[in-house]
Design a protein around this motif. Sequence first.
Motif, PDB file in Angstrom:
ATOM      1  N   TRP A   1       0.828  -1.214   0.000  1.00 19.10           N
ATOM      2  CA  TRP A   1       0.000   0.000   0.000  1.00 19.10           C
ATOM      3  C   TRP A   1       0.860   1.261   0.000  1.00 19.10           C
ATOM      4  CZ3 TRP A   1      -4.422   2.450  -0.697  1.00 19.10           C
ATOM      5  CH2 TRP A   1      -4.587   3.720  -0.114  1.00 19.10           C
ATOM      6  N   THR A   2       1.799   1.310   0.927  1.00 14.60           N
ATOM      7  CA  THR A   2       2.580   2.536   1.060  1.00 14.60           C
ATOM      8  C   THR A   2       3.504   2.717  -0.131  1.00 14.60           C
ATOM      9  OG1 THR A   2       2.542   2.137   3.436  1.00 14.60           O
ATOM     10  CG2 THR A   2       3.971   3.899   2.651  1.00 14.60           C
ATOM     11  N   GLY A   3       4.086   1.617  -0.575  1.00 18.27           N
ATOM     12  CA  GLY A   3       4.965   1.709  -1.746  1.00 18.27           C
ATOM     13  C   GLY A   3       4.219   2.271  -2.946  1.00 18.27           C
ATOM     14  N   ALA A   4       3.032   1.740  -3.184  1.00 18.70           N
ATOM     15  CA  ALA A   4       2.270   2.161  -4.369  1.00 18.70           C
ATOM     16  C   ALA A   4       1.793   3.596  -4.248  1.00 18.70           C
ATOM     17  CB  ALA A   4       1.068   1.222  -4.561  1.00 18.70           C
ATOM     18  N   THR A   5       1.211   3.939  -3.113  1.00 23.14           N
ATOM     19  CA  THR A   5       0.650   5.289  -2.988  1.00 23.14           C
ATOM     20  C   THR A   5       1.745   6.347  -2.869  1.00 23.14           C
ATOM     21  OG1 THR A   5       0.406   4.918  -0.605  1.00 23.14           O
ATOM     22  CG2 THR A   5      -1.530   4.525  -1.993  1.00 23.14           C
ATOM     23  N   ALA A   6       2.843   6.001  -2.209  1.00 20.57           N
ATOM     24  CA  ALA A   6       3.937   6.979  -2.123  1.00 20.57           C
ATOM     25  C   ALA A   6       4.521   7.206  -3.516  1.00 20.57           C
ATOM     26  CB  ALA A   6       5.012   6.498  -1.148  1.00 20.57           C
ATOM     27  N   PHE A   7       4.595   6.136  -4.309  1.00 15.54           N
ATOM     28  CA  PHE A   7       5.092   6.299  -5.676  1.00 15.54           C
ATOM     29  C   PHE A   7       4.200   7.253  -6.464  1.00 15.54           C
ATOM     30  CE2 PHE A   7       4.976   5.233 -10.167  1.00 15.54           C
ATOM     31  CZ  PHE A   7       6.311   5.378 -10.498  1.00 15.54           C
ATOM     32  N   LEU A   8       2.898   7.015  -6.404  1.00 10.71           N
ATOM     33  CA  LEU A   8       1.968   7.888  -7.130  1.00 10.71           C
ATOM     34  C   LEU A   8       2.078   9.337  -6.644  1.00 10.71           C
ATOM     35  CD1 LEU A   8      -1.175   5.590  -7.288  1.00 10.71           C
ATOM     36  CD2 LEU A   8       0.350   6.240  -9.170  1.00 10.71           C
ATOM     37  N   THR A   9       2.228   9.506  -5.351  1.00 18.06           N
ATOM     38  CA  THR A   9       2.313  10.856  -4.773  1.00 18.06           C
ATOM     39  C   THR A   9       3.554  11.587  -5.274  1.00 18.06           C
ATOM     40  OG1 THR A   9       1.158  10.106  -2.806  1.00 18.06           O
ATOM     41  CG2 THR A   9       2.444  12.146  -2.617  1.00 18.06           C
ATOM     42  N   PHE A  10       4.693  10.954  -5.103  1.00 23.00           N
ATOM     43  CA  PHE A  10       5.926  11.630  -5.514  1.00 23.00           C
ATOM     44  C   PHE A  10       5.964  11.812  -7.041  1.00 23.00           C
ATOM     45  CE2 PHE A  10       7.511  10.159  -1.303  1.00 23.00           C
ATOM     46  CZ  PHE A  10       7.874  11.393  -0.810  1.00 23.00           C
ATOM     47  N   PHE A  11       5.362  10.868  -7.781  1.00 24.20           N
ATOM     48  CA  PHE A  11       5.318  10.995  -9.235  1.00 24.20           C
ATOM     49  C   PHE A  11       4.489  12.217  -9.633  1.00 24.20           C
ATOM     50  CE2 PHE A  11       3.604  10.063 -13.443  1.00 24.20           C
ATOM     51  CZ  PHE A  11       4.759   9.718 -14.128  1.00 24.20           C
ATOM     52  N   ALA A  12       3.342  12.351  -8.997  1.00 27.83           N
ATOM     53  CA  ALA A  12       2.473  13.494  -9.309  1.00 27.83           C
ATOM     54  C   ALA A  12       3.150  14.814  -8.942  1.00 27.83           C
ATOM     55  CB  ALA A  12       1.149  13.350  -8.554  1.00 27.83           C
ATOM     56  N   ILE A  13       3.809  14.833  -7.795  1.00 29.74           N
ATOM     57  CA  ILE A  13       4.494  16.068  -7.369  1.00 29.74           C
ATOM     58  C   ILE A  13       5.617  16.407  -8.333  1.00 29.74           C
ATOM     59  CG2 ILE A  13       5.933  17.071  -5.550  1.00 29.74           C
ATOM     60  CD1 ILE A  13       4.255  15.422  -3.537  1.00 29.74           C
ATOM     61  N   LYS A  14       6.325  15.374  -8.770  1.00 24.39           N
ATOM     62  CA  LYS A  14       7.427  15.585  -9.711  1.00 24.39           C
ATOM     63  C   LYS A  14       6.919  16.241 -10.986  1.00 24.39           C
ATOM     64  CE  LYS A  14      11.398  13.042 -11.563  1.00 24.39           C
ATOM     65  NZ  LYS A  14      12.088  11.740 -11.475  1.00 24.39           N
ATOM     66  N   LYS A  15       5.794  15.736 -11.476  1.00 27.04           N
ATOM     67  CA  LYS A  15       5.231  16.307 -12.702  1.00 27.04           C
ATOM     68  C   LYS A  15       4.715  17.719 -12.456  1.00 27.04           C
ATOM     69  CE  LYS A  15       6.039  12.903 -15.355  1.00 27.04           C
ATOM     70  NZ  LYS A  15       7.126  13.086 -16.322  1.00 27.04           N
ATOM     71  N   ALA A  16       4.112  17.933 -11.312  1.00 28.84           N
ATOM     72  CA  ALA A  16       3.455  19.216 -11.070  1.00 28.84           C
ATOM     73  C   ALA A  16       4.446  20.318 -10.728  1.00 28.84           C
ATOM     74  CB  ALA A  16       2.437  19.072  -9.932  1.00 28.84           C
ATOM     75  N   MET A  17       5.426  20.028  -9.893  1.00 29.97           N
ATOM     76  CA  MET A  17       6.313  21.105  -9.440  1.00 29.97           C
ATOM     77  C   MET A  17       7.773  20.728  -9.344  1.00 29.97           C
ATOM     78  SD  MET A  17       5.346  21.394  -5.380  1.00 29.97           S
ATOM     79  CE  MET A  17       3.581  21.175  -5.378  1.00 29.97           C
ATOM     80  N   GLY A  18       8.078  19.469  -9.654  1.00 31.68           N
ATOM     81  CA  GLY A  18       9.473  19.039  -9.557  1.00 31.68           C
ATOM     82  C   GLY A  18       9.812  18.622  -8.142  1.00 31.68           C
ATOM     83  N   LEU A  19      10.649  17.554  -8.024  1.00 30.77           N
ATOM     84  CA  LEU A  19      11.011  17.053  -6.699  1.00 30.77           C
ATOM     85  C   LEU A  19      12.310  17.652  -6.183  1.00 30.77           C
ATOM     86  CD1 LEU A  19      10.426  13.161  -6.745  1.00 30.77           C
ATOM     87  CD2 LEU A  19       9.178  14.882  -5.427  1.00 30.77           C
ATOM     88  N   ARG A  20      13.208  17.964  -7.128  1.00 28.42           N
ATOM     89  CA  ARG A  20      14.591  18.151  -6.703  1.00 28.42           C
ATOM     90  C   ARG A  20      15.110  19.550  -7.003  1.00 28.42           C
ATOM     91  NH1 ARG A  20      19.142  13.640  -6.629  1.00 28.42           N
ATOM     92  NH2 ARG A  20      20.881  14.987  -6.073  1.00 28.42           N
ATOM     93  N   ALA A  21      15.898  20.046  -6.061  1.00 29.52           N
ATOM     94  CA  ALA A  21      16.570  21.330  -6.259  1.00 29.52           C
ATOM     95  C   ALA A  21      17.546  21.213  -7.425  1.00 29.52           C
ATOM     96  CB  ALA A  21      17.317  21.721  -4.993  1.00 29.52           C
ATOM     97  N   THR A  22      17.930  22.345  -7.988  1.00 26.92           N
ATOM     98  CA  THR A  22      18.894  22.316  -9.088  1.00 26.92           C
ATOM     99  C   THR A  22      20.269  21.896  -8.573  1.00 26.92           C
ATOM    100  OG1 THR A  22      19.630  24.576  -8.758  1.00 26.92           O
ATOM    101  CG2 THR A  22      17.691  24.265 -10.159  1.00 26.92           C
TER     102      THR A  22
END
Lengths: 475, 475, 475
Positions: free
Chosen positions: B419-440
Amino acid sequence: MRELVMSRWTRISVMVAIIGMAFLGIPALVHAADPNGADTIAANPNAGLNMAWTLIAGFLVFFMQLGFAFLGAGLIRSKNTVNYMTKSFLDFCIASLGFWAFGFALMFGGSKLWPGLEEGNSIIGFSGFFLSGESYDVSTIMGWFFQMVFAATAATIVAGAVAERMKITAYLAYSFIIGALIYPIYGHWVWGGGWLATLDIGGTVGVRDFAGSGVVHAVGGTAALVGAWMVGPRIGKFNTDGTPNLIKGHNLPYVAIGTFILFFGWFGFNPGSTLAATDLRISVIAVNTFLAGATGAVVAMYWKFARTGKADLVVACNGALAGLVAITAPCAFVAPWAAVVIGAAAVPVMLAAAYFVERVLKVDDVVGAVPVHAGAGLWGLIAVGIFADGTYGGVSGLVDGNANQLVLQIIDVVTVVAWTGATAFLTFFAIKKAMGLRATKEEELAGLDVPEHGAEAYPVDVPARAPVTAAGMAD
Amino acid sequence: MRELVMSRWTRISVMVAIIGMAFLGIPALVHAADPNGADTIAANPNAGLNMAWTLIAGFLVFFMQLGFAFLGAGLIRSKNTVNYMTKSFLDFCIASLGFWAFGFALMFGGSKLWPGLEEGNSIIGFSGFFLSGESYDVSTIMGWFFQMVFAATAATIVAGAVAERMKITAYLAYSFIIGALIYPIYGHWVWGGGWLATLDIGGTVGVRDFAGSGVVHAVGGTAALVGAWMVGPRIGKFNTDGTPNLIKGHNLPYVAIGTFILFFGWFGFNPGSTLAATDLRISVIAVNTFLAGATGAVVAMYWKFARTGKADLVVACNGALAGLVAITAPCAFVAPWAAVVIGAAAVPVMLAAAYFVERVLKVDDVVGAVPVHAGAGLWGLIAVGIFADGTYGGVSGLVDGNANQLVLQIIDVVTVVAWTGATAFLTFFAIKKAMGLRATKEEELAGLDVPEHGAEAYPVDVPARAPVTAAGMAD
Amino acid sequence: MRELVMSRWTRISVMVAIIGMAFLGIPALVHAADPNGADTIAANPNAGLNMAWTLIAGFLVFFMQLGFAFLGAGLIRSKNTVNYMTKSFLDFCIASLGFWAFGFALMFGGSKLWPGLEEGNSIIGFSGFFLSGESYDVSTIMGWFFQMVFAATAATIVAGAVAERMKITAYLAYSFIIGALIYPIYGHWVWGGGWLATLDIGGTVGVRDFAGSGVVHAVGGTAALVGAWMVGPRIGKFNTDGTPNLIKGHNLPYVAIGTFILFFGWFGFNPGSTLAATDLRISVIAVNTFLAGATGAVVAMYWKFARTGKADLVVACNGALAGLVAITAPCAFVAPWAAVVIGAAAVPVMLAAAYFVERVLKVDDVVGAVPVHAGAGLWGLIAVGIFADGTYGGVSGLVDGNANQLVLQIIDVVTVVAWTGATAFLTFFAIKKAMGLRATKEEELAGLDVPEHGAEAYPVDVPARAPVTAAGMAD
């Protein structure tokens, strides 16, 4: 060679631990008194309140470990800080395991305070090992928890006195012994129904040390004196003519932070020692504790200020701690005005003890553990005999017209110093022979952090120095 | 450009918050169950004691946030410390607001544990949003408080794993989602009367996770693994051949300080989970918690010492934490001797997990959050099935002759990771697309403090270097 | 010359203390109400629970002192850190001794809340001095403890505003006066049964300030404004054209640490103010406290972020504190949704107040004590009149259709500012004449630590630079 010695001792330690586990595993499965508490609370509806009070107080006492860690870390040099923090953290863990395996049974066996503690005499107890068998009981285990955090406090007092030169392996071996043997056997005499607790010379209720000025602080402080003496002073502490140098610690704010945390934890230490919130004296105990600590700080600060014109933070903090240590034995037996007097008087006692240790005995006690814990602790035992006003627990001192309690308390003072001095000497002597007490000269000069721990407290990493355009809150 | 993206997200966030408030304001004025508690205490005279116990325990759990802050700050470089502290402080605030708006209702709706939680099924709950309507009740609100500090703990576990390179905006977006969705839905299954809590394969009482080895620690630890993997390792962590480098933190004493504080807070986390001081098992829970933590520290320290001859402070601290995480699920169901065994066994589990994460998965988990919280957390779930001795809550494991509970616990292990693996993946994936995960890259090399916060942790100010004439305490 | 002035004041202080002791020593021996609590608990079986609750809450409030110490230390330069920590530690001790000698009697005399407090009128009280006579009673002493930690909180709020240039002797003299006079007399009007508490303009219950947005925070914040104004700005704070400069503090992580600790302590401050765990409203109070603080942090952070693109840690922390200060008066009277609104609204109030103090008044408030404690504190008093929903204590505000309470609260706002402004002015004026408020220019430039304390916060000691072979946890 050094590595080999360490490995050998490591393996022996692990073996001892494993054997310990074997000892206790089986009996716990066999029988227990009341492991889930259903019978206990049915018999006493107040058991829940009193257990919650005792446990929460114990949590606060546990938290004092962090106070000791900050206090000591502030007063030593940064090159020994990883070593000090490791000792602070591990001494607690090891002393408490020693108290679990042996100490609790030696201290409370025969007291019959809780189930599973039937066997013992006025000198030593011998039931309750490993919390197994009948001692797998909610009340007994509550008692163990509260007593364990006290045992661990006694252990950790020594860390500051021997800081910056005692080997970590030696220090951890000592921690086990004080938690398993030194502390609990004396503790049995005062709190476990032993000979001091029941000593009567007419019109007294026996030696009284409510929360441990003697049992915890004088034991820890006396062991600290013996340890600091046997390990010898730090290189550079004393000149060839015997005069001492001040070796400055690396972080004075940590001293104040540690003192705040210890003061906070003392509200568990003293009021919690009723083991009951239905005993409303807890409010008087809390206030006496507070007043003695605050008065100690103020008197110490102005005392130094009048002499030097400087407001000395370390002296103020040690003044607070001396006041707190001193009120620990009499906190339940005296009125608030007496707490102020006891706290104020703890300051000259502490300062005199500090002078005696450093200038007369020429012992290097890095953080002042001996004057604060042994000096003020012994004064606290005496203070019971002077200021107990007869309103609680049947204890009357000079102010209530009874001189005999004072005599008993003096007997206790002599006993705690003699017992702890002798057993701490034997302990450190045995450790010295077995594995050595002191780091090498090279290690001490370099600091113990790298040779003993392979780490530095504050690794240098170059911070960013880009232009900063911070704006104030009002922008 | 970057500024614009930030501003847009900021405005959206503020709008979400405002809409949230509108949702709940009106119904709270309409009706409530027992908002001042008069009826509740009339019906149950013990309600005051149990509420005080639960709230105080919750305060201690809240305080663990400071422990996580110290622990992580110590293990990172100073150039990212403002960033880390900001994340530590805000993740709690944001996750808890998410839990207030949505999470609590998803988790406890249908549980009927307290008023206003009537609606829900075995998969998800749907009443109690915003603590409005019937859930404006002293018991429900007490429950919310205690559960909220747990949700926030799960959230903050991730901060350390993704430290030094995840953007603050991304991290805070994740914090909201774990508090509002990921944590509570799984939590519903175990603690909200959902399908895991009621699963019965014969002779069992359903999956049991007393204080959250799984619900809190394995959820947080698994999310930490996914987050650290998706954001990628820090520059310089892995060589081109895949071997890792040690990037030293900037303040080792902070690691010990953080561990002390976490240990202290755990006394709220585990014993408080009875939600009642009239349940005297709290003493056994406190002692099991202590013994597992102390044993973990000692075993970890000597384990490393036997291999390297160094007493490694970080390993000792992580050993204590692994012991504490592992005992969290079984703390109420086992005897003290078993707590020692569970704490000791948590150490090799943690070390193996650390090896697996860093050497096999090649994931850069800065503080060891995955081995400590996921590794030891999963071991804790298993341990219930082995060591539960049948004295409490009807839970029996292998030592009491029942193998079925172990099967249930293994189902739980698989479930929480999936559960956590799948939902955390979707969460971080969506955030990455929306605003980026990582500093330059430039920001990471300079440290995140100045570019993201406009501030340095330790601005250089030249200290006074006038001649000092400090005097020692004994003067 | 300077030394002589100090010595004189020192001697006077010590004399005052000794005279104080003489005052109280004898009567305490004569009689007492219920010094051991046996009668009290026989009359009220819940007394133990409520005393435990009140004391534990008081311990948490005590611990807030450490929060203030960290917070302020982080925001000042290292050269004044020993000075700041000494003030932080001693102000508490001195203010509390003033509250013991005089303040408590002035504040609660005539309230008849507990034994020994019979004498007083609607303007001032006059029984309970030194906790002697009838006030040597478990309930009275419990009350003293809880009220004392509040008095000491009010005192310490000023330390941050006047940091880095006020002389320690002047600051400590002020501490005694606020604890002995300024705080308790106003406190009598609101909490001691005085004229504000009983003011009725139809359909109201009098001014209500549940846990002290006004009594503690607005008093402390207003005194801070007067003190910072009278001692003048730090050298370099304002340019010749009146524009301010940002003088960076030396340790930003300390700001977050201090805020965490204050937040934790607030769970004693607000819920503890019921003085009873049998009053189940404590859960609502705890949750309202939490929600206001969390919302304040989030709103402040995103507010600043939307304007500057930076996630400002100090602003986020001050936002949390403003939310907590604001909810302190209304915490018991409002629903959770209102706590969110009150906390959110505290942020613009605080930011506007910060602008006003720095840009309009041109007062140098080093840590933002005035906007956080006075600004948000006054907002909190107003908020009672708006959001009180009538579910508790008979207090109804605008949302419950009653406008009169709001009028009362505005009267209170005017009163607290006028009283504290006037008396703080007289106090600092008298101290300025008697011993001077401000350190010399040379001392200020060098930092106060060496001239006033003979010590540096962080003495330089050269750390070991031997080759380190640290190994990671996964090795």
